[in-house]
Design a protein around this motif. Structure first.
Motif, mmCIF file in Angstrom:
data_model
loop_
_atom_site.group_PDB
_atom_site.id
_atom_site.type_symbol
_atom_site.label_atom_id
_atom_site.label_comp_id
_atom_site.label_asym_id
_atom_site.label_seq_id
_atom_site.Cartn_x
_atom_site.Cartn_y
_atom_site.Cartn_z
ATOM 1 N N GLU A 159 0.821 -1.202 0.000
ATOM 2 C CA GLU A 159 0.000 0.000 0.000
ATOM 3 C C GLU A 159 0.866 1.267 0.000
ATOM 4 O O GLU A 159 0.376 2.365 -0.227
ATOM 5 C CB GLU A 159 -0.934 0.001 1.203
ATOM 6 C CG GLU A 159 -2.083 -0.978 1.068
ATOM 7 C CD GLU A 159 -2.952 -0.655 -0.138
ATOM 8 O OE1 GLU A 159 -3.545 0.428 -0.185
ATOM 9 O OE2 GLU A 159 -3.010 -1.502 -1.061
ATOM 10 N N LYS A 278 -4.101 0.214 7.644
ATOM 11 C CA LYS A 278 -4.432 -0.386 6.351
ATOM 12 C C LYS A 278 -5.378 -1.576 6.471
ATOM 13 O O LYS A 278 -5.663 -2.242 5.479
ATOM 14 C CB LYS A 278 -3.142 -0.839 5.641
ATOM 15 C CG LYS A 278 -2.160 0.284 5.347
ATOM 16 C CD LYS A 278 -2.780 1.337 4.443
ATOM 17 C CE LYS A 278 -1.788 2.454 4.133
ATOM 18 N NZ LYS A 278 -2.429 3.513 3.301
ATOM 19 N N ARG A 281 -8.569 -1.481 4.296
ATOM 20 C CA ARG A 281 -8.162 -1.522 2.883
ATOM 21 C C ARG A 281 -7.879 -2.958 2.450
ATOM 22 O O ARG A 281 -8.355 -3.413 1.409
ATOM 23 C CB ARG A 281 -6.923 -0.653 2.703
ATOM 24 C CG ARG A 281 -6.199 -0.804 1.386
ATOM 25 C CD ARG A 281 -6.945 -0.199 0.234
ATOM 26 N NE ARG A 281 -6.065 -0.111 -0.942
ATOM 27 C CZ ARG A 281 -6.452 0.323 -2.122
ATOM 28 N NH1 ARG A 281 -7.692 0.730 -2.309
ATOM 29 N NH2 ARG A 281 -5.590 0.372 -3.120
#
Length: 323
Positions: A159, A278, A281
């Motif tokens: 990411e 994250k 995500r």
């Protein structure tokens, strides 16, 4: 999720360790320019929108550009890698889907320090993944537990677009492990994840440094090295001293226990902040569906016919060169 003030300060220090020369050199190696990036992203999005085999694919820049970068902006190869990546996720759902670091067995491995990422980049500007095999309780940990902890780590790092460009360094500790750990790393599925993951996962593995060499580490390496490409084998370094490790990566990116300045526990805590930032995500990746593997070119290297006899994987994977 907002990162803590201390984390932001450390990240700023880490980012300052990437020289402009290193960054531009890697972008040049990837053939990346602003126009190449935008044109590549447009072509990938158009292809995805017209591909009936892919549903609910993420199309934001950060997700798609990793496939372009790992294939040095070859559009056909980036398309194939995306298909192989989705196929790999569906083939190994138990290891690659629902990547929630708070899942109890995964979190236990992370808290015990099996795998974490240094907040500092090495002297080559790469994020450093540190594995402590000595922390594994072979009575309770399974091969699947290890796979999931590794994949949560890899997906979180990807990411970071700078990580996509600069790649990663792996440092493995395991001098005190015994033979009872062998079944964890020498299972059929683990072998296939190594073999097909190298070809399908959009990460640039630039260096593997194994410290505290033992006969067990050597055995595991000899057992699995045939599953990786000669190019990646050349990036594996077996070192017996901290001095050699410091020469290759620099002391600043290592935990105190390996000659650095920050204790491993603090690094682990900081890494969990990144994982939390994250988490949602990564979980969103599960909505992507590959309806058919027919678009994957060539079935010559299908694991069904693999001479290692370590299992069977649906779909097919073309052997492509990942940098």
């Amino acid at each position: 999720m907002e990162l803590s003030a201390s984390k932001k300060e450390i990240l700023l220090d880490r980012e300052n360790l990437i020289s402009s020369e290193q960054y531009e050199e890697q972008k040049k190696e990837l053939r990346e320019t602003d126009s190449m990036r935008q044109d590549g992203l447009n072509q990938l999005r158009n292809w995805i929108s017209q591909n009936p085999d892919i549903e609910n694919c993420l199309t934001d820049d950060s997700f798609l550009v990793r496939f372009l970068r790992v294939r040095k902006y070859s559009i056909p190869m980036a398309q194939q890698t995306l298909l192989k990546y989705l196929n790999l996720r569906q083939t190994f759902k138990s290891a690659l889907c629902n990547l929630d670091y708070t899942e109890p067995r995964t979190l236990d491995l992370l808290e015990k320090g099996y795998v974490y990422v240094s907040p500092f980049r090495d002297c080559n500007g790469r994020r450093v993944i540190i594995y402590n095999l000595n922390s594994i309780n072979v009575q309770t940990v399974t091969s699947l537990d290890i796979q999931r902890a590794d994949m949560v780590t890899f997906e979180t790092l990807l990411e970071d677009e700078e990580c996509q460009i600069m790649g990663v360094t792996h440092i493995i500790q395991g001098g005190n492990i015994g033979p009872s750990i062998i079944p964890i790393f020498c299972t059929k599925d683990f072998g296939y994840l190594i073999k097909w993951g190298e070809q399908s996962f959009p990460m640039r593995h630039k260096s593997f440094i194994i410290t505290s060499i033992s006969s067990i580490i050597k055995y595991i390496f000899e057992t699995t090295k045939s599953l990786i490409t000669p190019k990646l084998r050349k990036r594996i370094w077996m070192n017996e001293s901290l001095e050699k490790l410091h020469q290759k990566v620099g002391k600043h990116c290592l935990p105190l226990e390996l000659g650095g300045t920050i204790p491993a526990k603090q690094m682990m805590d900081l890494w969990r902040e990144e994982l939390e930032a994250k988490r949602e995500r990564l979980l969103s990746f599960d909505k992507i569906i590959l309806l058919s593997d027919k678009g994957i070119i060539t079935r010559r290297n299908s694991p069904r016919n693999d001479e290692t006899g370590i299992g069977s994987v649906s779909g097919s994977f073309r052997k492509l060169n990942i940098d």
